[in-house]
Scaffold this active site. Structure first.
Site, PDB file in Angstrom:
ATOM      1  CB  ALA A 149      -0.944  -0.002   1.208  1.00 42.10           C
ATOM      2  CG  MET A 178      -1.623  -1.225 -11.868  1.00 41.88           C
ATOM      3  SD  MET A 178      -2.354  -2.425 -13.007  1.00 41.88           S
ATOM      4  CE  MET A 178      -3.739  -3.014 -12.020  1.00 41.88           C
ATOM      5  CG  HIS A 182      -1.418  -7.926 -17.106  1.00 39.07           C
ATOM      6  ND1 HIS A 182      -2.114  -6.889 -17.690  1.00 39.07           N
ATOM      7  CD2 HIS A 182      -0.727  -7.372 -16.077  1.00 39.07           C
ATOM      8  CE1 HIS A 182      -1.851  -5.765 -17.030  1.00 39.07           C
ATOM      9  NE2 HIS A 182      -1.007  -6.028 -16.054  1.00 39.07           N
ATOM     10  CG  ASN A 208       7.870  -8.264  -8.324  1.00 39.55           C
ATOM     11  OD1 ASN A 208       8.540  -7.755  -7.426  1.00 39.55           O
ATOM     12  ND2 ASN A 208       7.366  -7.560  -9.317  1.00 39.55           N
ATOM     13  N   GLY A 263       3.540   3.209  -5.427  1.00 39.31           N
ATOM     14  CA  GLY A 263       2.798   4.110  -6.306  1.00 39.31           C
ATOM     15  C   GLY A 263       1.415   3.594  -6.654  1.00 39.31           C
ATOM     16  CB  ILE A 272      -1.867  -5.497  -8.715  1.00 41.81           C
ATOM     17  CG1 ILE A 272      -3.349  -5.321  -8.366  1.00 41.81           C
ATOM     18  CG2 ILE A 272      -1.352  -4.321  -9.546  1.00 41.81           C
ATOM     19  CD1 ILE A 272      -3.610  -4.320  -7.258  1.00 41.81           C
ATOM     20  N   GLY A 287      -0.191   1.176  -4.909  1.00 37.94           N
ATOM     21  CA  GLY A 287      -0.906   0.968  -3.649  1.00 37.94           C
ATOM     22  C   GLY A 287      -1.529   2.236  -3.105  1.00 37.94           C
ATOM     23  CG  ASN A 290       3.025  -6.765 -14.073  1.00 37.90           C
ATOM     24  OD1 ASN A 290       2.178  -7.540 -14.506  1.00 37.90           O
ATOM     25  ND2 ASN A 290       2.943  -5.458 -14.235  1.00 37.90           N
TER      26      ASN A 290
END
Length: 312
Positions: A8, A227, A177, A94, A11, A117, A13, A119
């Site tokens: 959160a 996003m 995506h 990630n 950017g 969300i 979040g 990537n």
């Protein structure tokens, strides 16, 4: 209804948290988590906005307090793309973050709907699925890859190209995506005809729009604000469906029994348990059918990468 945002302080979040604070139904709870120490302060900042949504922020290495009682978890944690990177370059960092956070969700809020969300979504969603399976709590109706950004970009670019109101534009986007796995079904946009040249130009623009933003920000970030808006649109649709509103359809990347790949983005009817029904995406043009078939090898490889990461 409790919604938790993991990542959160980033950017995406922060943009997402702002939109949820202002748009969630009255009486909702919003819970923010990030490893960054600033996160409780982000919650305090947002708490001054006068809406009937309560908010709390949590920082540190353990997201447990943020996840207790969550109905929806939206995960944007991770590193963003920089110029010269593609989404697969993000994988090594990630993948581990998603594995850990999915494990926490399995432990603390096993019945929550989880929207990914972070990537590369083509791979991080299968990672989350494998972690949830290992924990014995996997429900394919409740795990989503948020591909809404591809949809809102498609709608925006079509509206600009054709000079028509966005209210009249709906563009289904199927596949995955990233890059060529993103397939906007321009042949299905109602009341609009495209030339072959327009389709040949517009399709790659939609597929590469993320790179357009990364390059325009000159090393200063990736697509965070758009996003955040896309994730909020999906998250708010999901909340409305969970609360019983009917007829809510969004394109999303799910384990939906697709003939093409284990995970595939297509229109989904949302309901009280997450995915109510995976909808057929309709007839494709010759261009679209060829593009779909051409992407499948890459998409399947992305999925396998995620599954093998968890298997070790």
């Amino acid at each position: 209804m409790k919604v938790a945002v993991l990542g959160a302080a980033g950017g995406i979040g922060q943009a997402l948290a702002l939109l949820l604070k202002t748009q969630l139904p009255a009486g909702s709870e919003l819970s923010l988590y990030d490893i960054a120490a600033v996160t409780p302060g982000v919650a305090v900042d947002l708490s001054h906005i006068p809406t009937d949504v309560t908010i709390a922020g949590f920082a540190g290495t353990d997201p447990t307090d943020a996840l207790v009682g969550a109905d929806v978890v939206l995960i944007s944690a991770g590193v963003a793309r920089k110029p010269g990177m593609d989404r697969s370059d993000l994988f090594n960092i990630n993948a581990g973050i998603i594995k850990n956070l999915a494990g926490k969700c399995a432990e603390v809020c096993p019945n929550a709907c989880i929207g990914i969300i972070t990537n590369p979504v083509n791979t991080t969603v299968p990672i989350a699925a494998e972690v949830l399976k290992q924990a014995g709590v996997y429900d394919k109706r409740k795990l989503f890859g948020i591909t809404t950004l591809d949809v809102i970009r498609s709608e925006t670019f079509v509206s600009e190209l054709k000079g028509i109101s966005l209210a009249d534009v709906e563009v289904p986007v199927i596949g995955g995506h990233s890059g060529v796995t993103i397939l906007p079904l321009l042949s299905q946009v109602k009341g609009v005809e495209f030339t072959a040249e327009e389709i040949a130009t517009l399709t790659p623009r939609i597929q590469n729009a993320g790179t357009e933003v990364v390059e325009a920000k000159a090393g200063g970030g990736s697509a965070t604000l758009s996003m955040g808006q896309a994730a909020a649109r999906f998250g708010l649709s999901l909340v409305r469906a969970l609360q019983g509103e009917e007829g809510i359809v969004e394109c999303t990347y799910v384990d939906g029994g697709s003939e093409h790949a284990t995970f595939f983005a297509q229109p989904v009817l949302l309901g009280k348990n997450g995915v109510e029904e995976v909808l057929a995406y309709g007839e494709l043009s010759e261009f679209e059918a060829n593009a779909r078939d051409a992407m499948l090898e890459e998409l399947k490889a992305n999925i396998t990468l995620g599954e093998e990461f968890v298997a070790g």
